[in-house]
Design a protein around this motif. Structure first.
Motif, PDB file in Angstrom:
ATOM      1  N   TYR A   1      -4.755  11.026  -2.160  1.00  0.00           N
ATOM      2  CA  TYR A   1      -3.952   9.798  -1.995  1.00  0.00           C
ATOM      3  C   TYR A   1      -2.469  10.085  -2.295  1.00  0.00           C
ATOM      4  CZ  TYR A   1      -2.608   4.861  -2.800  1.00  0.00           C
ATOM      5  OH  TYR A   1      -2.001   3.624  -2.768  1.00  0.00           O
TER       6      TYR A   1
ATOM      7  N   VAL B   1     -10.172   6.100  -5.642  1.00  0.00           N
ATOM      8  CA  VAL B   1      -9.466   6.676  -4.487  1.00  0.00           C
ATOM      9  C   VAL B   1      -9.590   8.206  -4.470  1.00  0.00           C
ATOM     10  CG1 VAL B   1      -7.135   7.040  -5.477  1.00  0.00           C
ATOM     11  CG2 VAL B   1      -7.364   6.248  -3.114  1.00  0.00           C
TER      12      VAL B   1
ATOM     13  N   GLY C   1      -9.180   1.549  -5.622  1.00  0.00           N
ATOM     14  CA  GLY C   1      -7.967   1.780  -6.408  1.00  0.00           C
ATOM     15  C   GLY C   1      -8.019   3.140  -7.077  1.00  0.00           C
TER      16      GLY C   1
ATOM     17  N   GLU D   1      -8.484   5.479   4.748  1.00  0.00           N
ATOM     18  CA  GLU D   1      -7.897   4.128   4.769  1.00  0.00           C
ATOM     19  C   GLU D   1      -8.939   3.120   4.268  1.00  0.00           C
ATOM     20  OE1 GLU D   1      -6.913   4.675   8.872  1.00  0.00           O
ATOM     21  OE2 GLU D   1      -4.789   4.305   8.466  1.00  0.00           O
TER      22      GLU D   1
HETATM   23  N1  NMN Z   1      -3.503   1.599   4.756  1.00  0.00           N
HETATM   24  C1  NMN Z   1      -4.389   1.568   3.782  1.00  0.00           C
HETATM   25  O1  NMN Z   1      -5.587   1.509   4.001  1.00  0.00           O
HETATM   26  C2  NMN Z   1      -3.905   1.608   2.360  1.00  0.00           C
HETATM   27  C3  NMN Z   1      -2.552   1.693   2.036  1.00  0.00           C
HETATM   28  C4  NMN Z   1      -2.178   1.740   0.708  1.00  0.00           C
HETATM   29  C5  NMN Z   1      -3.141   1.703  -0.288  1.00  0.00           C
HETATM   30  N2  NMN Z   1      -4.457   1.623   0.064  1.00  0.00           N
HETATM   31  C6  NMN Z   1      -5.504   1.601  -0.972  1.00  0.00           C
HETATM   32  O2  NMN Z   1      -5.209   0.625  -1.939  1.00  0.00           O
HETATM   33  C7  NMN Z   1      -5.588   1.081  -3.212  1.00  0.00           C
HETATM   34  C8  NMN Z   1      -4.345   0.996  -4.067  1.00  0.00           C
HETATM   35  O3  NMN Z   1      -4.482   1.676  -5.213  1.00  0.00           O
HETATM   36  P1  NMN Z   1      -3.233   1.811  -6.219  1.00  0.00           P
HETATM   37  O4  NMN Z   1      -2.848   0.393  -6.580  1.00  0.00           O
HETATM   38  O5  NMN Z   1      -3.776   2.589  -7.367  1.00  0.00           O
HETATM   39  O6  NMN Z   1      -2.136   2.521  -5.479  1.00  0.00           O
HETATM   40  C9  NMN Z   1      -6.146   2.490  -3.009  1.00  0.00           C
HETATM   41  O7  NMN Z   1      -7.555   2.409  -2.950  1.00  0.00           O
HETATM   42  C10 NMN Z   1      -5.603   2.922  -1.674  1.00  0.00           C
HETATM   43  O8  NMN Z   1      -6.444   3.794  -0.937  1.00  0.00           O
HETATM   44  C11 NMN Z   1      -4.846   1.571   1.352  1.00  0.00           C
END
Ligand code: NMN
Ligand code: ATP
Length: 343
Positions: free
Chosen positions: A128, A124, A88, A167
């Motif tokens: 991002y 993250v 996150g 990812e």
């Molecule tokens: N396709 C993917 O792997 C994907 C897509 C969206 C968010 N994520 C991850 O989910 C987490 C979400 O973080 P937030 O809730 O702060 O946006 C982050 O670590 C981000 O890299 C991964």
């Protein structure tokens, strides 16, 4: 390599986990392992929390704790070792992020199947593209300070140190490989011999390679619905090969998302839903807003993190404008693919 070593829990042990989950949700006791009459109530022991973590105070609890710890270890024999990883922004880390780990550990221990061996926070990458995301240098430093009070949650900056945003499934693969190698180095075994052991029974628990499960809040599970954000094959790999522990957030309950998604429903036995009954709406966004307005954030995040934020004046009206016109990196990647197809 990791794909050989990992297996969906529901596929092993004759669906015992399924029984356990159903037992828990219906209020029935989960089945005992090794016939110990109290093997599931590991954390209901009153001395349990005192025996973990702090442990430096010399008082009458010492001898009591020794007994409790001994009992605790005995109860953890034959369990599947699990590491939990939360990905996150941690912008900034809040008490709720750390509480999420405690809730997940309690839940997994109470199934009687798992022993949580460590927690990992993976902030993250700067690329991002999320609005208001301050640099990883600061986010990592804040997580470091927050974790000074935990004896089992750690941080790994690998994800934040990559050239690009990575990812989540790649992050899981990386950390699984690290765990797998650490396990073999510690036990002096080769990865090949462990493949055979994985099929064997769990009585030799030391030899069982640890599992890695993704820990997240219900809001992240909700975003799985967005096909532009997550690839189906990644969701499938996360829930099938790794497994998920999902904490309810406010009134967002994960069960509906599991029910409405074919992939999640298919692998529902590898998804642990944990309800946080002590409702609070703590989020990093609220913290940043309060800080911009000069309002107090005391008791919402560790003092050491508040001190760091003040020292470096991290959250300001300007910092909130970071990435303001940016698209999230996963959406950008999808967007450019659609453009190529349209051309
Ligand atoms: N396709 C993917 O792997 C994907 C897509 C969206 C968010 N994520 C991850 O989910 C987490 C979400 O973080 P937030 O809730 O702060 O946006 C982050 O670590 C981000 O890299 C991964
Ligand atoms: N109050 C909460 N309840 C349950 N899960 C939470 C809570 N706060 C954060 N999480 C979870 O912690 C992980 C990391 O979250 P993140 O760093 O994005 O924090 P956040 O508070 O959601 O941030 P923001 O408000 O900036 O979106 C995610 O899996 C998220 O769902």
């Amino acid at each position: 390599m990791y794909s050989v070593a990992m297996m969906e829990e529901g596929q092993r042990g004759g669906g015992r986990q399924k029984e356990d989950l159903e037992g828990l949700s219906s209020g029935r006791r989960p089945p005992r392992r090794g016939g110990s009459p109290s093997s599931y109530s590991v954390l209901s022991n009153p001395g349990e929390s005192a025996s973990r973590g702090r442990g430096k105070g010399i008082d009458l609890r010492l001898s009591f704790n020794f007994g409790v710890r001994h009992q605790h270890c005995a109860k953890m024999i034959n369990r599947i070792p699990v590491a939990l990883i939360a990905c996150g922004s941690f912008n900034p880390i809040t008490n709720m992020h750390m509480r999420m780990f405690e809730l997940a550990r309690d839940h997994l221990h109470q199934t009687g199947l798992y022993e949580v061996i460590k927690g990992i926070i993976s902030p993250v990458n700067d690329r991002y593209g999320k609005k208001g995301l301050v640099t990883a240098k600061h986010r990592v430093a804040m997580v470091q300070r927050a974790l000074e009070t935990s004896d089992w949650i750690t941080q790994d900056p690998w994800e934040s140190q990559q050239e690009q945003w990575v990812e989540t499934v790649m992050v899981l693969r990386h950390h699984y490989n690290v765990l797998f190698h650490q396990h073999h180095t510690k036990n002096g075994t080769s990865p090949e011999s462990s493949k055979a052991l994985k099929q064997a029974d769990l009585s030799n628990a030391q030899s069982v390679a640890p599992r890695l499960k993704l820990l997240c809040g219900a809001d992240v599970l909700k975003t799985f619905n967005n096909p532009n954000l997550w690839k189906d094959e990644h969701i499938e790999e996360i829930v099938q090969k790794f497994g998920l522990v999902c904490i309810s957030r406010g009134d967002v309950h994960p069960q509906r998302f599991i029910y409405e998604s074919d992939i999640l429903f298919k692998h529902r036995h590898n998804i642990h839903v944990v309800t946080e009954w002590i409702l609070n709406d703590l989020s990093a966004t609220h913290i940043r807003r309060a800080l911009r307005r000069g309002q107090s954030v005391k008791y919402l995040l560790p003092e050491s993190v508040i001190d760091y934020i003040q020292q470096h004046n991290i959250y300001t009206a300007e910092s909130e404008l970071q990435n303001v016109n940016e698209m999230l990196q996963p959406l950008k990647a999808q967007h450019s693919m659609i453009n190529v197809l349209n051309d």
